[in-house]
Scaffold this motif. Structure first.
Motif, PDB file in Angstrom:
ATOM      1  N   ARG A 145       0.835  -1.211   0.000  1.00 55.99           N
ATOM      2  CA  ARG A 145       0.000   0.000   0.000  1.00 55.99           C
ATOM      3  C   ARG A 145       0.867   1.257   0.000  1.00 55.99           C
ATOM      4  NH1 ARG A 145      -2.245   3.352   3.850  1.00 55.99           N
ATOM      5  NH2 ARG A 145      -4.310   4.233   3.323  1.00 55.99           N
ATOM      6  N   GLU A 146       1.962   1.238   0.765  1.00 55.61           N
ATOM      7  CA  GLU A 146       2.850   2.399   0.794  1.00 55.61           C
ATOM      8  C   GLU A 146       3.513   2.605  -0.561  1.00 55.61           C
ATOM      9  OE1 GLU A 146       5.505   1.540   3.945  1.00 55.61           O
ATOM     10  OE2 GLU A 146       4.101   2.109   5.543  1.00 55.61           O
ATOM     11  N   ARG A 147       3.925   1.528  -1.210  1.00 54.74           N
ATOM     12  CA  ARG A 147       4.546   1.671  -2.534  1.00 54.74           C
ATOM     13  C   ARG A 147       3.540   2.232  -3.549  1.00 54.74           C
ATOM     14  NH1 ARG A 147       6.453  -3.624  -1.373  1.00 54.74           N
ATOM     15  NH2 ARG A 147       5.143  -4.494  -3.045  1.00 54.74           N
ATOM     16  N   LYS A 148       2.292   1.784  -3.431  1.00 52.87           N
ATOM     17  CA  LYS A 148       1.262   2.286  -4.343  1.00 52.87           C
ATOM     18  C   LYS A 148       1.008   3.777  -4.124  1.00 52.87           C
ATOM     19  CE  LYS A 148      -3.374   1.155  -5.996  1.00 52.87           C
ATOM     20  NZ  LYS A 148      -4.556   0.263  -5.806  1.00 52.87           N
ATOM     21  N   LEU A 149       0.964   4.198  -2.874  1.00 52.97           N
ATOM     22  CA  LEU A 149       0.771   5.616  -2.582  1.00 52.97           C
ATOM     23  C   LEU A 149       1.951   6.450  -3.086  1.00 52.97           C
ATOM     24  CD1 LEU A 149      -0.702   5.467   1.044  1.00 52.97           C
ATOM     25  CD2 LEU A 149      -1.924   5.990  -1.068  1.00 52.97           C
ATOM     26  N   CYS A 150       3.159   5.922  -2.945  1.00 53.38           N
ATOM     27  CA  CYS A 150       4.333   6.633  -3.469  1.00 53.38           C
ATOM     28  C   CYS A 150       4.246   6.788  -4.985  1.00 53.38           C
ATOM     29  CB  CYS A 150       5.617   5.901  -3.077  1.00 53.38           C
ATOM     30  SG  CYS A 150       5.975   5.944  -1.301  1.00 53.38           S
ATOM     31  N   LEU A 151       3.782   5.740  -5.662  1.00 47.10           N
ATOM     32  CA  LEU A 151       3.645   5.821  -7.123  1.00 47.10           C
ATOM     33  C   LEU A 151       2.598   6.865  -7.511  1.00 47.10           C
ATOM     34  CD1 LEU A 151       4.497   4.689  -9.856  1.00 47.10           C
ATOM     35  CD2 LEU A 151       2.722   2.931  -9.616  1.00 47.10           C
ATOM     36  N   HIS A 152       1.492   6.897  -6.786  1.00 39.98           N
ATOM     37  CA  HIS A 152       0.471   7.913  -7.070  1.00 39.98           C
ATOM     38  C   HIS A 152       1.009   9.320  -6.823  1.00 39.98           C
ATOM     39  CE1 HIS A 152      -2.402   4.961  -7.980  1.00 39.98           C
ATOM     40  NE2 HIS A 152      -2.828   4.670  -6.734  1.00 39.98           N
ATOM     41  N   GLY A 153       1.763   9.501  -5.730  1.00 39.86           N
ATOM     42  CA  GLY A 153       2.341  10.811  -5.455  1.00 39.86           C
ATOM     43  C   GLY A 153       3.326  11.231  -6.537  1.00 39.86           C
ATOM     44  N   GLN A 154       4.161  10.266  -7.009  1.00 40.56           N
ATOM     45  CA  GLN A 154       5.114  10.589  -8.077  1.00 40.56           C
ATOM     46  C   GLN A 154       4.377  10.969  -9.362  1.00 40.56           C
ATOM     47  OE1 GLN A 154       5.894   8.568 -10.956  1.00 40.56           O
ATOM     48  NE2 GLN A 154       7.537   9.953 -11.629  1.00 40.56           N
ATOM     49  N   ASN A 155       3.290  10.242  -9.669  1.00 35.39           N
ATOM     50  CA  ASN A 155       2.512  10.581 -10.876  1.00 35.39           C
ATOM     51  C   ASN A 155       1.882  11.967 -10.752  1.00 35.39           C
ATOM     52  OD1 ASN A 155       3.101   8.091 -12.017  1.00 35.39           O
ATOM     53  ND2 ASN A 155       1.275   7.111 -11.171  1.00 35.39           N
ATOM     54  N   ARG A 156       1.395  12.289  -9.562  1.00 35.44           N
ATOM     55  CA  ARG A 156       0.781  13.599  -9.366  1.00 35.44           C
ATOM     56  C   ARG A 156       1.801  14.713  -9.580  1.00 35.44           C
ATOM     57  NH1 ARG A 156      -1.362  12.391  -5.060  1.00 35.44           N
ATOM     58  NH2 ARG A 156       0.175  13.111  -3.556  1.00 35.44           N
ATOM     59  N   ILE A 157       2.994  14.552  -9.007  1.00 38.08           N
ATOM     60  CA  ILE A 157       4.017  15.597  -9.159  1.00 38.08           C
ATOM     61  C   ILE A 157       4.500  15.661 -10.601  1.00 38.08           C
ATOM     62  CG2 ILE A 157       6.312  16.322  -8.414  1.00 38.08           C
ATOM     63  CD1 ILE A 157       5.749  15.002  -5.728  1.00 38.08           C
ATOM     64  N   SER A 158       4.660  14.506 -11.233  1.00 36.09           N
ATOM     65  CA  SER A 158       5.135  14.490 -12.626  1.00 36.09           C
ATOM     66  C   SER A 158       4.108  15.122 -13.555  1.00 36.09           C
ATOM     67  CB  SER A 158       5.425  13.048 -13.059  1.00 36.09           C
ATOM     68  OG  SER A 158       6.417  12.471 -12.241  1.00 36.09           O
ATOM     69  N   GLU A 159       2.854  14.795 -13.349  1.00 32.06           N
ATOM     70  CA  GLU A 159       1.816  15.400 -14.200  1.00 32.06           C
ATOM     71  C   GLU A 159       1.759  16.907 -14.015  1.00 32.06           C
ATOM     72  OE1 GLU A 159      -1.750  13.421 -13.192  1.00 32.06           O
ATOM     73  OE2 GLU A 159      -1.209  11.516 -14.168  1.00 32.06           O
TER      74      GLU A 159
END
Length: 669
Positions: free
Chosen positions: A387-401
């Motif tokens: 779950r933590e890895r998934k949240l990190c991926l979502h956060g990275q996508n948000r910042i990248s977008e």
């Protein structure tokens, strides 16, 4: 009946609990002698049976019968009696052990706190006792910590807990109290009870200082983290300068990992509030002692501040250099979230950074700090939970977008600026060309304007000529239509006049015929009347009736009035009684009677009958003795006046009557 023991066992146990003996236990005699040698008062020893009874009661309180045990009123009285000051120390310790086991039940905790006697007794034991008795009493109050934060009435218990967790107490005791408060803060619905209590909040702020032991700081930061997850906790914790600075200090790499983890969890709770994310990211460590000094200086008089202004100006450069070397929250969080940190510290730091990544106002700083790469690297770290890895991926996508959108927007703005610059350059070139060609362009414009004006004038002239021609043709056509309509109307008028004349002739002929028939009938009636008196009255009546009918027909009168004239003439002509002529008045009376008879027969109206009477009266007035006018003529003229006839009609009536009298043979009266 109580079910925690049989009746006989319960009575024996209560009897043993009330026992007071003076015999000493093993090992107590030496201790008593030492205390007497020191001059301290000694407490009486405990009876063996009472000790065993208290141990038995403690065993019962450690089972599921603890709630039933506390509902026993006699047991309550015995336990409270055992906590009095004159009781043996071992009895107090065992009694407090029973209270510790009783606090394991939430229902018992509420009942214990609601009992003013129990609460005050425990508080007094903690404040006045020492050693193991105080520790046991404090342990019992610690068990009541969760229940004491459910209502506002138990402020004394909360004050005692805050005092027990303060600096100067033993580390195990402070840890125990902080853990109890930690549990209370997790389930408490009113965090203001923590922030509003000066002793609890003061002990908490003291316990998170870097100089405190690591275990104490860990427990205190756990309590602080639980408070930050409450609705009003983040604002209160972050707005306190000391707690803000100590949180930053406890997240540095120089601190133990357990302390850093708890501090980062507290920061994650604060970062949940949107308005707190920017201050957390931009926070830089400050020197609290110097800040307090500056606050004191603000209260000094203006003259003293001016004296110190010179010394402060010399140290501005040094302060600026120190600020650059001070640790910041941003650097501490990024360092704690790096791959080299242990899993617990990194996981807590990533939670804080994920909360901060929702802030749009400082997203550019997050991009520049490399947070997106850090979150992408953490999404592949197998030490973290899925779950933590998934949240990190979502956060990275948000910042990248967001960064891609920012770059696209910057590229669009740059291209717009370039297009505006090219347009400005082209306009400038065109302006220079216009300046060079302005005279020729002006002359060409004047010629073009003159040609346009001439062309407009010619167009208007042609349009006006066409409009005049069309108007003339339309007028001719309208004149022709009016002439045709006039001729048609004249023809229709002639035809209608002829038709009306024919209709009038037909109506007049019918009226004359009807008048003649009525006159003939009246004449016949008058002739019959005259026949009865004898003489040539029949002929006279016939001639008079024909003359009166002719006169009435000539006037175009109605049949009733024509008949009236005929009757009148007949009556006037036949006015001979036994071949002797009547006077004029008598003749008029006879004429009136004959006219009335004709009126009755012809069903004349009352208005017409009144007109006949008025004509008779007028004829009498007009016929004088010397006047030799005909009676019929006088009556006819009077009737014509009453009927409002014109002068032409009156002359016609008079002429008709005269013609009738002229045609009569000599010998007529």
């Amino acid at each position: 009946m109580n079910s925690w023991a049989r009746s006989d066992e319960r009575e024996k146990l209560l009897e043993s609990l009330r026992t007071e003996a003076r015999e000493s236990l093993r090992g107590k005699k030496k201790k008593k002698e030492k205390e007497e040698s020191k001059g301290k008062p000694t407490k009486p020893p405990i009876h063996v049976d009472r000790k065993l009874a208290l141990l038995k009661l403690r065993d019962v309180a450690s089972t599921g019968l603890r709630e039933v045990l506390w509902r026993d009123e006699e047991v309550q009285k015995v336990l409270l009696w055992s906590l009095e000051d004159h009781q043996p120390e071992l009895a107090q310790i065992l009694t407090l052990a029973v209270f510790v086991h009783l606090t394991s039940s939430a229902r018992n905790c509420e009942a214990l706190l609601l009992s003013e006697e129990v609460r005050s007794r425990l508080v007094r034991v903690v404040q006045e006792s020492s050693g193991e008795v105080r520790e046991k009493a404090l342990l019992a109050l610690t068990g009541l910590a969760v229940a004491s934060f459910q209502k506002e009435e138990f402020e004394d218990v909360r004050n005692l807990l805050g005092q027990a967790a303060g600096r100067g107490r033993g580390a195990p005791q402070r840890i125990e109290v902080f853990r109890a408060l930690w549990s209370a803060a997790t389930v408490c619905e009113s965090p203001e009870l923590f922030f509003g209590n000066t002793r609890i909040w003061g002990s908490l702020c003291e316990s998170i200082e870097p100089t405190e032991p690591a275990d104490v700081r860990e427990s205190a930061l756990g309590l602080l983290g639980a408070l930050t997850w409450q609705p009003t906790g983040p604002h209160f914790v972050w707005h306190d300068a000391a707690s803000r600075e100590h949180l930053l200090t406890n997240t540095l790499r120089s601190q133990p990992s357990a302390v850093r983890t708890r501090a980062l969890v507290a920061l994650a709770g604060i970062a949940r509030e949107p308005e707190m994310r920017a201050p957390i990211w931009a926070y830089v460590s400050v020197d609290l002692t110097r800040k307090l000094t500056e606050d004191d200086e603000e209260e000094e008089p203006q003259a003293l501040r001016r004296r110190r202004a010179g010394s402060k100006a010399t140290s501005e450069a040094e302060e600026k250099a120190e600020e650059e070397e001070r640790p910041s929250m941003k650097d501490s969080l990024l360092a704690a979230a790096s791959r080299t940190e242990i899993c617990t510290v990194r996981s807590s730091a990533l939670r804080v950074l994920l909360e901060i990544s929702f802030g749009e106002e400082f997203m550019l700083e997050l991009v520049q700090s490399g947070l997106a790469d850090l979150l992408l690297e953490a999404s592949h770290d197998q030490r973290l939970q899925p779950r933590e890895r998934k949240l990190c991926l979502h956060g990275q996508n948000r910042i990248s977008e967001w960064n891609e959108a920012r770059l696209a927007e910057e590229l669009r703005i740059e291209r717009e600026n370039e297009s505006r610059e090219r347009l400005a350059m082209r306009l400038e070139e065109e302006y220079q060309v216009v300046l060079r060609e302005a005279p020729e362009m002006k002359r060409a414009d004047e010629e073009s304007y003159a040609f346009e004006e001439w062309s407009k004038a010619q167009t208007e002239i042609n349009a006006m000529a066409k409009a005049d021609e069309f108007s003339a043709a339309m007028n001719r056509h309208l004149t022709f239509l009016l002439h045709m309509n006039r001729e048609r109307m004249e023809q229709e008028d002639e035809l209608s006049l002829q038709f009306r004349q024919q209709e009038e002739k037909k109506v007049f002929a019918s009226k004359v015929a009807a008048a003649r028939e009525r006159a003939i009938e009246a004449a016949k009636a008058a002739a019959g009347a005259m026949k009865r008196v004898g003489g040539d009255a029949i002929l006279q009546a016939r001639d008079a009736g024909e003359a009166a009918g002719a006169a009435a027909a000539k006037l175009g009168m109605g049949p009733l009035i024509q008949a009236t004239f005929a009757g009148t003439q007949a009556a006037a002509a036949a006015s001979v009684k036994q071949k002797q002529p009547l006077t004029r008045s008598e003749q008029l009376d006879e004429a009136n009677k004959a006219a009335m008879a004709v009126a009755d027969r012809c069903e004349m109206t009352e208005e017409e009958i009144e007109l006949i009477d008025e004509a008779t009266i007028a004829a009498k007035e007009a016929a004088s003795v010397d006047e030799q006018s005909d009676i019929a003529t006088c009556f006819a003229v009077a009737l014509a006046c009453r009927l409002s006839l014109t002068e032409e009609a009156q002359s016609a009536v008079t002429g008709g009557a005269a013609a009738a009298s002229a045609d009569r043979p000599d010998g007529y009266p």
